[in-house]
Write a protein that holds these residues in place. Structure first.
Motif, PDB file in Angstrom:
ATOM      1  N   GLY A  44       0.787  -1.215   0.000  1.00 18.96           N
ATOM      2  CA  GLY A  44       0.000   0.000   0.000  1.00 18.96           C
ATOM      3  C   GLY A  44       0.820   1.266   0.000  1.00 18.96           C
ATOM      4  O   GLY A  44       2.038   1.271  -0.211  1.00 18.96           O
ATOM      5  N   LEU A  45       0.135   2.379   0.271  1.00 13.69           N
ATOM      6  CA  LEU A  45       0.744   3.698   0.180  1.00 13.69           C
ATOM      7  C   LEU A  45       1.882   3.888   1.174  1.00 13.69           C
ATOM      8  O   LEU A  45       2.868   4.569   0.877  1.00 13.69           O
ATOM      9  CB  LEU A  45      -0.333   4.762   0.390  1.00 13.69           C
TER      10      LEU A  45
ATOM     11  N   VAL B 195       7.831   4.856   1.932  1.00 10.80           N
ATOM     12  CA  VAL B 195       9.170   4.445   2.366  1.00 10.80           C
ATOM     13  C   VAL B 195      10.090   4.313   1.162  1.00 10.80           C
ATOM     14  O   VAL B 195      11.250   4.758   1.192  1.00 10.80           O
ATOM     15  CB  VAL B 195       9.103   3.127   3.158  1.00 10.80           C
ATOM     16  N   ARG B 196       9.577   3.734   0.089  1.00  5.28           N
ATOM     17  CA  ARG B 196      10.374   3.600  -1.128  1.00  5.28           C
ATOM     18  C   ARG B 196      10.726   4.969  -1.721  1.00  5.28           C
ATOM     19  O   ARG B 196      11.792   5.138  -2.314  1.00  5.28           O
ATOM     20  CB  ARG B 196       9.611   2.762  -2.159  1.00  5.28           C
ATOM     21  N   GLN B 197       9.833   5.953  -1.552  1.00  9.83           N
ATOM     22  CA  GLN B 197      10.144   7.291  -2.031  1.00  9.83           C
ATOM     23  C   GLN B 197      11.317   7.891  -1.261  1.00  9.83           C
ATOM     24  O   GLN B 197      12.201   8.530  -1.840  1.00  9.83           O
ATOM     25  CB  GLN B 197       8.914   8.199  -1.887  1.00  9.83           C
TER      26      GLN B 197
ATOM     27  N   ASP C  13      18.853   7.532  -2.400  1.00  5.71           N
ATOM     28  CA  ASP C  13      19.690   6.907  -3.430  1.00  5.71           C
ATOM     29  C   ASP C  13      20.035   7.901  -4.528  1.00  5.71           C
ATOM     30  O   ASP C  13      21.121   7.842  -5.131  1.00  5.71           O
ATOM     31  CB  ASP C  13      18.983   5.696  -4.027  1.00  5.71           C
ATOM     32  N   GLY C  14      19.111   8.839  -4.823  1.00  4.91           N
ATOM     33  CA  GLY C  14      19.400   9.858  -5.818  1.00  4.91           C
ATOM     34  C   GLY C  14      20.526  10.780  -5.380  1.00  4.91           C
ATOM     35  O   GLY C  14      21.360  11.192  -6.197  1.00  4.91           O
TER      36      GLY C  14
ATOM     37  N   LEU D 251      13.447   1.212   5.898  1.00  8.15           N
ATOM     38  CA  LEU D 251      14.435   1.164   4.817  1.00  8.15           C
ATOM     39  C   LEU D 251      14.896   2.551   4.395  1.00  8.15           C
ATOM     40  O   LEU D 251      16.089   2.769   4.136  1.00  8.15           O
ATOM     41  CB  LEU D 251      13.855   0.395   3.626  1.00  8.15           C
ATOM     42  N   GLY D 252      13.968   3.487   4.311  1.00  8.46           N
ATOM     43  CA  GLY D 252      14.342   4.829   3.904  1.00  8.46           C
ATOM     44  C   GLY D 252      15.351   5.463   4.837  1.00  8.46           C
ATOM     45  O   GLY D 252      16.268   6.179   4.397  1.00  8.46           O
TER      46      GLY D 252
END
Length: 203
Positions: free
Chosen positions: A84-85, A90-92, A98-99, A154-155
């Motif tokens: 879900g969102l 977290v991936r964002q 990472d960017g 993770l973030g």
């Protein structure tokens, strides 16, 4: 499991931190894609670390993919919401961190090009990306203990690794002065044994 990694790779460090936090046993195989006798291109056609080889012999590469695989093993602590969102958020955070790391790596490689081939303009462009990324991370953190709620996810690991890489390769950026809102978070993360034990060697 085997993890093929360079000791200075921030992407590999992210995975090593995750493995340490989850207390997952693995064999670390030190390999650099820059070495003449590297095995990395045989396992990852993109020629990059980290590469994870599972106990069943399956190969995963790219640190977000490996992080996702490690979540499927069910080892605590969970570093991603189930779906879900919340998981997307977290991936964002991970992608933003990472960017910043990507820009730092690009700037480093450009700075190592021979005289006459090196572009100071490109280095400055990448450093602008770093600064904008850190400003956005600082805005998103907004004085909180962690980026996407407690406990650590993770973030948070990805951000800590990015900041550690800047300390290693670009101390002149002085992100602590420019983005002081990140400092308390970084100090808490850097104090964790998983971050201390994966501190990259200088050079």
């Amino acid at each position: 499991m085997k993890l093929l990694a360079s000791l200075t790779s921030p992407y590999a460090r992210k995975i090593r931190v995750i493995l340490a936090e989850k207390a997952l046993p693995f064999e670390l195989v030190v390999d650099s894609p820059w070495e003449a006798n590297t095995r990395i291109p045989e396992l990852n056609p993109l020629g990059k670390v980290p590469v994870l080889i599972t106990d069943e012999g399956e190969t995963f590469f790219d640190s977000p993919v490996i992080a996702g695989y490690l979540e499927t093993l069910g080892a605590s602590p969970a570093l991603l919401p189930p779906a879900g969102l919340d998981a997307v958020r977290v991936r964002q955070t991970e992608a933003l961190a990472d960017g910043v790391t990507d820009a730092a790596v690009t700037a480093l490689l450009e700075s190592r090009r021979p005289d006459g081939e090196r572009s100071e303009r490109e280095i400055a462009r990448q450093k602008d990306k770093i600064d904008r990324g850190l400003a956005e991370l600082e805005r998103r953190l907004d004085g909180r203990h962690a980026f996407n709620g407690s406990p650590m996810q993770l973030g948070d690991i990805a951000v800590a690794v990015a900041l550690g890489y800047l300390d290693l390769r670009f101390p002149d950026i002085d992100w602590r002065s420019r983005h002081p809102g990140l400092v308390p978070f970084a100090e808490r993360m850097f104090a964790r044994s998983s971050l201390r034990d994966t501190q990259p060697p200088a050079g």
